[in-house]
Structure formats: structure tokens, C-alpha cells
Design an enzyme around this catalytic site. Structure first.
Site, PDB file in Angstrom:
ATOM      1  N   SER A   9       0.849  -1.193   0.000  1.00  0.00           N
ATOM      2  CA  SER A   9       0.000   0.000   0.000  1.00  0.00           C
ATOM      3  C   SER A   9       0.881   1.238   0.000  1.00  0.00           C
ATOM      4  O   SER A   9       1.644   1.470   0.948  1.00  0.00           O
ATOM      5  CB  SER A   9      -0.889   0.009   1.249  1.00  0.00           C
ATOM      6  N   HIS A  34      -1.460  -1.377  -4.110  1.00  0.00           N
ATOM      7  CA  HIS A  34      -2.708  -0.984  -3.451  1.00  0.00           C
ATOM      8  C   HIS A  34      -2.704   0.535  -3.254  1.00  0.00           C
ATOM      9  O   HIS A  34      -1.804   1.095  -2.636  1.00  0.00           O
ATOM     10  CB  HIS A  34      -2.772  -1.710  -2.106  1.00  0.00           C
ATOM     11  N   ASP A  36      -4.747   3.712  -1.796  1.00  0.00           N
ATOM     12  CA  ASP A  36      -5.805   4.093  -0.855  1.00  0.00           C
ATOM     13  C   ASP A  36      -6.324   5.489  -1.171  1.00  0.00           C
ATOM     14  O   ASP A  36      -5.579   6.468  -1.095  1.00  0.00           O
ATOM     15  CB  ASP A  36      -5.261   4.061   0.572  1.00  0.00           C
ATOM     16  N   MET A  38      -8.994   8.401  -0.174  1.00  0.00           N
ATOM     17  CA  MET A  38      -9.819   8.858   0.964  1.00  0.00           C
ATOM     18  C   MET A  38     -10.341  10.263   0.685  1.00  0.00           C
ATOM     19  O   MET A  38      -9.627  11.088   0.109  1.00  0.00           O
ATOM     20  CB  MET A  38      -8.974   8.887   2.237  1.00  0.00           C
ATOM     21  N   HIS A  67      -8.443   1.207  -3.661  1.00  0.00           N
ATOM     22  CA  HIS A  67      -9.307   1.020  -2.488  1.00  0.00           C
ATOM     23  C   HIS A  67     -10.023   2.345  -2.236  1.00  0.00           C
ATOM     24  O   HIS A  67      -9.420   3.295  -1.750  1.00  0.00           O
ATOM     25  CB  HIS A  67      -8.428   0.607  -1.290  1.00  0.00           C
ATOM     26  N   MET A  69     -12.134   4.603  -0.313  1.00  0.00           N
ATOM     27  CA  MET A  69     -12.736   4.926   0.995  1.00  0.00           C
ATOM     28  C   MET A  69     -13.375   6.296   0.859  1.00  0.00           C
ATOM     29  O   MET A  69     -12.934   7.291   1.445  1.00  0.00           O
ATOM     30  CB  MET A  69     -11.645   4.906   2.082  1.00  0.00           C
ATOM     31  N   MET A 138     -11.234  -5.604   6.213  1.00  0.00           N
ATOM     32  CA  MET A 138     -10.417  -4.592   6.894  1.00  0.00           C
ATOM     33  C   MET A 138     -10.035  -5.114   8.273  1.00  0.00           C
ATOM     34  O   MET A 138     -10.900  -5.497   9.063  1.00  0.00           O
ATOM     35  CB  MET A 138     -11.195  -3.278   7.034  1.00  0.00           C
ATOM     36  N   ASP A 176      -6.478  -6.096   4.983  1.00  0.00           N
ATOM     37  CA  ASP A 176      -5.851  -4.774   4.889  1.00  0.00           C
ATOM     38  C   ASP A 176      -5.817  -4.110   6.258  1.00  0.00           C
ATOM     39  O   ASP A 176      -6.870  -3.851   6.852  1.00  0.00           O
ATOM     40  CB  ASP A 176      -6.682  -3.927   3.902  1.00  0.00           C
TER      41      ASP A 176
END
Ligand code: DX5
Ligand code: ZN
Length: 239
Positions: A9, A34, A36, A38, A67, A69, A138, A176
Site C-alpha cells: 500500500s 494498493h 488508498d 480517501m 481502495h 474509501m 479490513m 488490509d
């Protein structure tokens, strides 16, 4: 443990040297990267947008796993797909139309996965698992890197594995958050086959490759066969 895949990540990477860090992860045998994303709303933190994916796409052939979020994933799928994303992990929490989101990802020709937070039951996957390529359990509350692994998620990983074996065995079970040399064997024994790791890979003073080797070494004696043996015996006895 070649069966287990590693997904570094980049949230924990040095953003000033992102291309180099991803190249190091590739040399270390990363199976995918990966990313992330957000929005400061779905989780209390901001991270990166599609421009980062666009830049990474130019420097790596590794699959880029996004991913999301964020509160409104449907609005951003096209932009991220056009930037070069290969797969999307979307949360079931707060999404009243999860099936539609998954279908949109499919329409874009990308791999789809559903993520569940620590307090979300494995059972929510029952009616969607057959439509996805991966599920993401998660093992921390999403929003930040370098958090402590939530041990209470271990039995849930087993329940997710059982569900996947029953309804869609080709679906990957990914975890994760808080994955390191200590927790990696625990999640693999519980049924995970893809491990996301941020700080354990990019925050290790020995360097990215050495950190990835250390994770693999920790998995050397780990047999992910417990659940499959269990499933095989259950299948045999029901035949
Ligand atoms: C957390 C992110 C994770 C994070 C993991 O919200 O989804 O992917 O980067 O970081 P570590 O491995 O440091 O817990
Ligand atoms: Zn993540």
C-alpha cells in the site's frame, strides 16, 4: 509461500520518490499495488486522486488496485478507470446500491471487490460474493496507515473464507491493515490469500525488498491449508 500475494500500500510510501518506491516493490515481487483513496468524509483523512494513478500507470506494469474509501464511489469510477486502474475495492458500508456499483465496475471492464470494516459482519457478503473477484476484510478501521491490527477480525476472516468457498471459490480473500511479520501468518491461517501491507513494507528501515522478503519468510511455515482441508472434507461428506 507463493500462494499468498502481497499488495504493497503506497499510503506508507515516500511520495517524493513514489515511482522509485513502486519499482522497488516490483523488484521485491509485489503482485499488485494498493492505492488508498480517501475523501475526508467516508473516513477522517484525505489521500490521493486519479492523477496519482495516471502517473503510476506510466512507470509500472503491476496491476493498480484502488481502495475507494469515499462516500460516492460511483462518481469517480470512470475517472480512475481512464487513469489506468485495474481493479476497485468498494465498501459496502454507506452504499445503498452496492450491486449497481459493482456492475458499473464490471461495465468498465475492471476487477471488482467489496470491502468490509471491522464491525461489519461477513454475512453482508452473502448476496454479492458471486459477483466479485475479491473481498477485502479490513483488519483496522479504515482511514490511516500504521494502526494496530484488530485481532477480533480473525474469526471473521475464517467466516469470509467459508462463505467464499461455498459460493464463489475463485474469489480472492484479501486483508488490509496492521499486516506485518507477526500478523501475516495469523491472517493466512484464517483464510486470507492476499495481504495488503503499508508500513510493514515502506516503513521498514531495511528497505522495501528486504521488508517484503521478511514478510514472506514469516509465512514460510504457515499452512493456509487448514480451511481448504476443512472445506474438502465437508464437501466430500456432503457428496
Ligand atoms: C487503511 C488503508 C490501508 C493502509 C494499511 O485505511 O486502507 O491500506 O495503507 O496500512 P498499514 O499496513 O500500515 O496498516
Ligand atoms: Zn487500503
Amino acid at each position: 509461500m507463493s500462494m499468498v500475494k502481497l499488495a504493497p500500500s503506497i499510503l506508507a510510501a515516500d511520495f517524493a520518490r513514489l515511482g522509485q518506491q513502486v519499482a522497488e516493490a516490483a523488484q521485491g515481487g509485489a503482485d499488485r499495488i494498493h492505492v488508498d483513496v480517501m475523501d475526508g468524509h467516508f473516513v477522517p483523512n484525505l489521500s490521493m486522486g486519479a492523477v496519482v494513478v495516471e502517473s503510476l500507470r506510466r512507470v509500472t506494469h503491476l496491476p493498480l488496485e484502488i481502495h475507494l474509501m469515499i462516500s460516492a464511489p460511483d462518481f469517480f469510477l470512470e475517472e480512475f478507470a481512464a487513469a489506468g486502474s485495474d481493479s476497485f475495492l468498494v465498501h459496502c458500508e454507506g452504499n445503498n446500491n452496492l450491486h449497481r456499483t459493482v456492475q458499473r465496475i464490471r461495465t468498465l471492464g475492471r476487477r471488482a471487490g467489496v470491502a468490509i470494516n471491522p464491525a461489519t459482519s461477513a454475512a453482508v457478503l452473502e448476496e454479492i460474493v458471486q459477483d466479485v473477484d475479491q473481498v477485502l476484510v479490513m483488519t483496522v478501521n479504515p482511514g490511516f496507515g500504521h494502526q494496530q491490527f484488530v485481532r477480533a477480525t480473525l474469526p471473521k476472516i475464517g467466516r469470509v473464507r467459508e462463505l467464499v468457498e461455498r459460493r464463489h471459490p475463485e474469489c480472492e480473500v484479501e486483508v488490509d491493515g496492521g499486516i506485518d511479520a507477526t500478523t501475516a501468518p495469523l491472517v493466512v491461517r484464517a483464510g486470507a490469500t492476499v495481504l495488503v501491507a503499508g508500513s510493514a513494507i515502506f516503513g521498514d528501515g531495511r528497505g522495501v525488498r528486504a521488508a517484503m522478503d521478511a514478510l514472506r519468510t514469516a509465512l514460510n511455515d504457515t499452512k493456509p491449508a487448514e480451511w481448504s482441508a476443512l472445506q474438502r472434507s465437508q464437501r466430500c461428506s456432503s457428496e
